[in-house]
Design an enzyme around this catalytic site. Structure first.
Site, mmCIF file in Angstrom:
data_model
loop_
_atom_site.group_PDB
_atom_site.id
_atom_site.type_symbol
_atom_site.label_atom_id
_atom_site.label_comp_id
_atom_site.label_asym_id
_atom_site.label_seq_id
_atom_site.Cartn_x
_atom_site.Cartn_y
_atom_site.Cartn_z
ATOM 1 N N LYS A 227 7.483 -3.452 -5.293
ATOM 2 C CA LYS A 227 6.241 -2.795 -4.874
ATOM 3 C C LYS A 227 5.716 -3.525 -3.644
ATOM 4 O O LYS A 227 5.311 -4.680 -3.715
ATOM 5 C CB LYS A 227 5.214 -2.821 -6.007
ATOM 6 C CG LYS A 227 3.918 -2.096 -5.684
ATOM 7 C CD LYS A 227 2.987 -2.114 -6.884
ATOM 8 C CE LYS A 227 1.689 -1.402 -6.597
ATOM 9 N NZ LYS A 227 0.771 -1.423 -7.767
ATOM 10 N N LYS B 292 8.490 1.274 -4.600
ATOM 11 C CA LYS B 292 7.234 1.898 -4.191
ATOM 12 C C LYS B 292 6.742 1.206 -2.925
ATOM 13 O O LYS B 292 6.614 -0.028 -2.919
ATOM 14 C CB LYS B 292 6.191 1.755 -5.310
ATOM 15 C CG LYS B 292 4.831 2.361 -4.990
ATOM 16 C CD LYS B 292 3.852 2.143 -6.125
ATOM 17 C CE LYS B 292 2.507 2.755 -5.770
ATOM 18 N NZ LYS B 292 1.493 2.539 -6.831
#
Length: 332
Positions: free
Chosen positions: A203, A256
């Site tokens: 992330k 992400k």
């Protein structure tokens, strides 16, 4: 015998031919639809920076979930917008917290729809960070720092509470060190050995999250999240983060955002024998919506091309706010 380029043209000569030799096929089974749930009644409130996405109160949730099921989308990802916030994000692990209530509500109506619970503290804390804050004085100033280990205990409580409410998958997005191991241990000790963890393994500290932070009112009240989210310039670090989560017991690995990180999706696909999840985040969604509203692009064509490219890069699963639209387009 024709030249290779002629042969390629022959294989592209008709729609039927192109479909028959297509290497990457996008289907509705690839999609997870995020939902924002909140307390209150008769709420279906548009999120201004995410056209077509709404906050739903539980009494307005049925129509949304019924449509998702009717379209054949196999899973939803729940984000809660609580009525109150505090320093430890206590409503994240409250038995009657909004995610827990929404999970029970959805599973009672659609028991076969997969409910994935986002496990983080940011939308539940009054400071907007993904973990607990330790405040100390430095050079005459009050400095706030993430207390990693203390945060893990509350994240475990949230995950167990979500599993008790009926969540099928726990998706921890907090990026605390050791979060997969802590949550896996907590779930196992609570008897939820069969609940998989969809780890936000890679992330990045991305600028593409802006609309989402509006949606859940989770913008940090001070500082930023760069100390616990990844530097967008780093690749090898992604491998280290993912490998750590694999060793700690993750069942799925997420990248992400997705659109600017196709190389990372492919890297994880090639390196690990686990399903790879791509999160087509709010900023990516909103850019397409904004351009389409101006008439600058064909929303359908661009969206399906983008989602196909994510799958081509190696994503087995795609979390996208375009899931409903894409499901309709693919069915036509």
């Amino acid at each position: 015998m024709g030249f290779p380029t002629t042969r390629l043209r022959r294989l592209r000569s008709s729609i039927g031919m192109r479909n028959m030799v297509r290497e990457t096929v996008l289907t509705v089974n690839d999609f997870i639809m995020p939902i924002f749930v909140t307390h209150g009644t008769n709420i279906k409130e548009p999120i201004s920076s995410m056209p077509g996405v709404y906050h739903f109160s539980l009494d307005r949730l049925n129509d949304e979930v019924d449509e998702i099921v009717q379209l054949g989308i196999p899973a939803v990802l729940l984000f809660g917008v609580p009525a109150t916030k505090d320093a430890i994000g206590s409503s994240s692990f409250d038995t009657n917290g909004i995610v827990q209530e929404a999970t029970r509500h959805i599973k009672s109506r659609h028991p076969h729809l997969l409910v994935i619970a986002d496990t983080c503290l940011c939308q539940f804390t009054d400071h907007g960070h993904c973990g607990l804050i330790h405040v100390h004085e430095k050079n005459g100033h009050q400095i706030g720092e993430i207390d990693n280990d203390a945060s893990l205990a509350y994240l475990v409580k949230a995950a167990v509470s979500q599993a008790e409410a009926g969540a099928d998958i726990i998706a921890p997005s907090n990026m605390m060190d050791g979060f997969v191991h802590a949550i896996r241990t907590g779930l196992d000790e609570a008897g939820f050995t069969n609940i998989p963890i969809m780890s936000y393994a890679v992330k990045y500290a991305s600028s593409f999250y802006g609309p989402f932070r509006e949606a859940v009112s989770s913008t940090p009240q001070f500082g930023d999240r760069k100390t616990y989210q990844m530097d967008p310039a780093n690749v090898r670090e992604a491998l280290r983060e993912a490998e750590a989560d694999v060793l700690e017991g993750a069942d799925m690995l997420m990248v992400k955002p997705a659109l600017s990180y196709m190389d990372i999706i492919r890297l994880l696909k090639d390196q690990f024998d686990l399903p790879v999840v791509a999160y087509n985040v709010s900023g990516e969604y909103s850019m397409i919506k904004a351009a389409a509203l101006q008439g600058w692009i064909d929303e359908r064509a661009v969206t399906l091309e983008m989602l196909t490219s994510m799958k081509r890069a190696g994503a087995d699963i795609i979390i996208t706010y375009s899931a409903k639209d894409a499901a309709r387009w693919l069915a036509e």
